[in-house]
Write an enzyme that holds these catalytic residues in place. Structure first.
Site, PDB file in Angstrom:
ATOM      1  N   LYS A 125    -134.001  52.292  25.593  1.00 42.91           N
ATOM      2  CA  LYS A 125    -132.761  51.905  26.270  1.00 42.91           C
ATOM      3  C   LYS A 125    -132.899  50.537  26.929  1.00 42.91           C
ATOM      4  O   LYS A 125    -131.973  49.725  26.906  1.00 42.91           O
ATOM      5  CB  LYS A 125    -132.351  52.977  27.266  1.00 42.91           C
ATOM      6  CG  LYS A 125    -131.910  54.270  26.549  1.00 42.91           C
ATOM      7  CD  LYS A 125    -131.405  55.305  27.496  1.00 42.91           C
ATOM      8  CE  LYS A 125    -130.837  56.497  26.733  1.00 42.91           C
ATOM      9  NZ  LYS A 125    -131.802  57.147  25.833  1.00 42.91           N
ATOM     10  N   LYS A 160    -126.351  57.246  31.920  1.00 48.73           N
ATOM     11  CA  LYS A 160    -127.350  57.991  31.164  1.00 48.73           C
ATOM     12  C   LYS A 160    -128.751  57.769  31.723  1.00 48.73           C
ATOM     13  O   LYS A 160    -129.044  56.705  32.295  1.00 48.73           O
ATOM     14  CB  LYS A 160    -127.297  57.619  29.686  1.00 48.73           C
ATOM     15  CG  LYS A 160    -127.404  56.147  29.347  1.00 48.73           C
ATOM     16  CD  LYS A 160    -127.133  55.947  27.850  1.00 48.73           C
ATOM     17  CE  LYS A 160    -127.099  54.481  27.468  1.00 48.73           C
ATOM     18  NZ  LYS A 160    -126.781  54.277  26.033  1.00 48.73           N
ATOM     19  N   ARG A 210    -125.841  53.996  13.530  1.00 44.67           N
ATOM     20  CA  ARG A 210    -127.276  53.744  13.450  1.00 44.67           C
ATOM     21  C   ARG A 210    -127.504  52.715  12.344  1.00 44.67           C
ATOM     22  O   ARG A 210    -127.268  52.978  11.161  1.00 44.67           O
ATOM     23  CB  ARG A 210    -128.027  55.037  13.143  1.00 44.67           C
ATOM     24  CG  ARG A 210    -129.503  54.862  12.764  1.00 44.67           C
ATOM     25  CD  ARG A 210    -130.339  54.165  13.812  1.00 44.67           C
ATOM     26  NE  ARG A 210    -130.243  54.772  15.129  1.00 44.67           N
ATOM     27  CZ  ARG A 210    -130.959  55.842  15.503  1.00 44.67           C
ATOM     28  NH1 ARG A 210    -131.796  56.419  14.648  1.00 44.67           N
ATOM     29  NH2 ARG A 210    -130.833  56.327  16.727  1.00 44.67           N
ATOM     30  N   ARG A 225    -122.239  58.037  13.547  1.00 36.71           N
ATOM     31  CA  ARG A 225    -122.291  59.406  14.077  1.00 36.71           C
ATOM     32  C   ARG A 225    -121.059  59.613  14.938  1.00 36.71           C
ATOM     33  O   ARG A 225    -120.946  59.055  16.033  1.00 36.71           O
ATOM     34  CB  ARG A 225    -123.596  59.591  14.838  1.00 36.71           C
ATOM     35  CG  ARG A 225    -124.798  59.497  13.887  1.00 36.71           C
ATOM     36  CD  ARG A 225    -126.058  59.002  14.490  1.00 36.71           C
ATOM     37  NE  ARG A 225    -125.919  57.771  15.232  1.00 36.71           N
ATOM     38  CZ  ARG A 225    -126.848  57.324  16.083  1.00 36.71           C
ATOM     39  NH1 ARG A 225    -127.951  58.007  16.258  1.00 36.71           N
ATOM     40  NH2 ARG A 225    -126.654  56.198  16.730  1.00 36.71           N
ATOM     41  N   ARG A 233    -120.092  62.099  22.802  1.00 33.00           N
ATOM     42  CA  ARG A 233    -121.384  61.752  22.217  1.00 33.00           C
ATOM     43  C   ARG A 233    -121.340  61.926  20.706  1.00 33.00           C
ATOM     44  O   ARG A 233    -120.918  62.969  20.200  1.00 33.00           O
ATOM     45  CB  ARG A 233    -122.486  62.633  22.804  1.00 33.00           C
ATOM     46  CG  ARG A 233    -122.636  62.519  24.305  1.00 33.00           C
ATOM     47  CD  ARG A 233    -123.606  63.548  24.845  1.00 33.00           C
ATOM     48  NE  ARG A 233    -123.144  64.914  24.594  1.00 33.00           N
ATOM     49  CZ  ARG A 233    -123.877  66.007  24.814  1.00 33.00           C
ATOM     50  NH1 ARG A 233    -125.105  65.891  25.284  1.00 33.00           N
ATOM     51  NH2 ARG A 233    -123.382  67.199  24.561  1.00 33.00           N
ATOM     52  N   ASP A 273    -128.581  51.047  17.673  1.00 27.95           N
ATOM     53  CA  ASP A 273    -127.365  51.815  17.910  1.00 27.95           C
ATOM     54  C   ASP A 273    -126.261  50.843  18.289  1.00 27.95           C
ATOM     55  O   ASP A 273    -126.401  50.073  19.255  1.00 27.95           O
ATOM     56  CB  ASP A 273    -127.575  52.842  19.014  1.00 27.95           C
ATOM     57  CG  ASP A 273    -128.431  54.022  18.550  1.00 27.95           C
ATOM     58  OD1 ASP A 273    -128.713  54.104  17.338  1.00 27.95           O
ATOM     59  OD2 ASP A 273    -128.815  54.845  19.396  1.00 27.95           O
ATOM     60  N   GLU A 281    -128.554  50.552  22.097  1.00 24.24           N
ATOM     61  CA  GLU A 281    -129.955  50.950  22.197  1.00 24.24           C
ATOM     62  C   GLU A 281    -130.731  50.352  21.031  1.00 24.24           C
ATOM     63  O   GLU A 281    -130.150  50.004  19.986  1.00 24.24           O
ATOM     64  CB  GLU A 281    -130.122  52.480  22.160  1.00 24.24           C
ATOM     65  CG  GLU A 281    -129.583  53.209  23.373  1.00 24.24           C
ATOM     66  CD  GLU A 281    -129.901  54.693  23.345  1.00 24.24           C
ATOM     67  OE1 GLU A 281    -130.825  55.115  22.592  1.00 24.24           O
ATOM     68  OE2 GLU A 281    -129.233  55.450  24.075  1.00 24.24           O
ATOM     69  N   ASN A 283    -133.918  51.701  18.934  1.00 24.73           N
ATOM     70  CA  ASN A 283    -134.818  52.828  18.725  1.00 24.73           C
ATOM     71  C   ASN A 283    -136.048  52.376  17.953  1.00 24.73           C
ATOM     72  O   ASN A 283    -135.932  51.802  16.864  1.00 24.73           O
ATOM     73  CB  ASN A 283    -134.100  53.938  17.953  1.00 24.73           C
ATOM     74  CG  ASN A 283    -132.950  54.528  18.753  1.00 24.73           C
ATOM     75  OD1 ASN A 283    -133.123  55.479  19.485  1.00 24.73           O
ATOM     76  ND2 ASN A 283    -131.768  53.936  18.621  1.00 24.73           N
TER      77      ASN A 283
END
Length: 315
Positions: A125, A160, A210, A225, A233, A273, A281, A283
């Protein structure tokens, strides 16, 4: 080539969607030998090299008993051509210690992907702080008053935890500020824990994309997503629906800017993301969505990854 995958227990793999499984399958298809261990199986003793309790495996092509164990030995990590670190989050103390053991293995002569130091240096993050030009307004703080000022400015926000995964612990607070104080208390534990707050991006209705970057180059399809029902979410673990789609111009802009920079630091595979036009984000631990993109869009992501792994080892 001998490849060791450091991952969760093989027995818990959901092979119909597991990205590590798809990597193993492509590696075996090319004639490479595949082995696996868990982080808890790695150890070091003074005067020696880093070793692990390793399972040599062969993929069977069957859905249930998808692998058979061909050997079980204590092996030096440096004896493998490549070590692929694929342990899923959380990035807790044990994950942190595993990166140090893998870094010692590098000193022994092992080649580890993603590079252990890079895993530590790019918390998923917080890594976006280096690239603020691609992010929506974001605040990282422990301070309740700062969060409330941020909400007063932006009106609709997402809060978050920094160590969450799969959408865990994500809250939305709208213009009415309903439950903001309680949510802050829940996440920051009375000021003891740092949290992230971001302006809500309404394009989440079209999906949290993603975007995979392999060897510094973007995969040409993302997996959007898409939240279902009343959810905000899009995470697949939170019930989101995954839809493969071509990268947008903005997706390419972000991926092509970040990809070479992060690849140069030893991050062979990253997952960006992106919601709407904004990076949310980065990842680096165990990015997923290989199989979903391959099955829906026809682009062979596992092959691109093994190509990049082979190219990295040839350098």
């Amino acid at each position: 080539m001998n490849i060791l995958f450091v991952a969760d227990p093989l027995e818990v793999f959901k092979t119909y969607k597991d990205t590590t499984f798809s990597m193993m399958r492509e590696a075996q298809r090319r004639g490479h030998r595949v082995a696996a261990c868990e982080p808890s199986h790695i150890s070091w003793r003074s005067g020696g090299v880093v070793t692990a309790k390793v399972r040599g495996i062969e993929l069977t092509g069957r859905a249930d008993d998808w692998f058979r164990e061909t050997s079980a030995d204590i092996r030096a990590l440096k004896d493998f051509d490549a070590i692929v670190m694929r342990k899923d989050p959380p990035f807790d103390s044990e994950y942190f210690y595993a990166t140090h053991l893998l870094e010692q293995a590098e000193r022994d002569g092992a080649r580890v992907f993603n590079k252990p130091a890079a895993l530590r240096d790019h918390p998923e993050k917080l890594a976006i702080m280096e690239f603020p030009q691609y992010c929506s307004p974001t605040l990282v703080t422990r301070d309740e008053a700062e969060v409330k000022r941020f909400h007063a400015e932006h009106r609709d926000i997402i809060l978050k935890p920094l160590d969450g995964m799969g959408g865990m612990g994500i809250f939305r607070v709208g213009p009415d500020g309903m439950n903001l104080g309680s949510i802050i208390e829940t996440l920051n534990h009375g000021g003891a824990t740092t949290i992230m707050v971001q302006r809500f991006v309404p394009e989440i209705v079209s999906g949290d994309k993603r975007v995979l970057v392999i060897g510094g180059k973007p995969v040409p399809f993302s997996l959007a997503r898409i939240p279902q029902g009343s959810e905000i979410r899009g995470n697949l673990a939170a019930g989101g629906k995954g839809v493969a789609q071509p990268l947008t111009r903005r997706d390419y802009e972000i991926a092509e800017a970040l990809g070479p920079v992060l690849a140069s630091r030893g991050l062979l595979l990253i997952g960006l993301d992106v919601i709407g036009d904004y990076l949310t984000e980065i990842n680096v631990t165990s990015p997923t969505c290989f199989q979903e993109i391959h099955e829906q869009a026809g682009f062979d992501v596992p092959a691109m990854f093994i190509d990049a792994l082979e190219a990295a080892l040839a350098k």
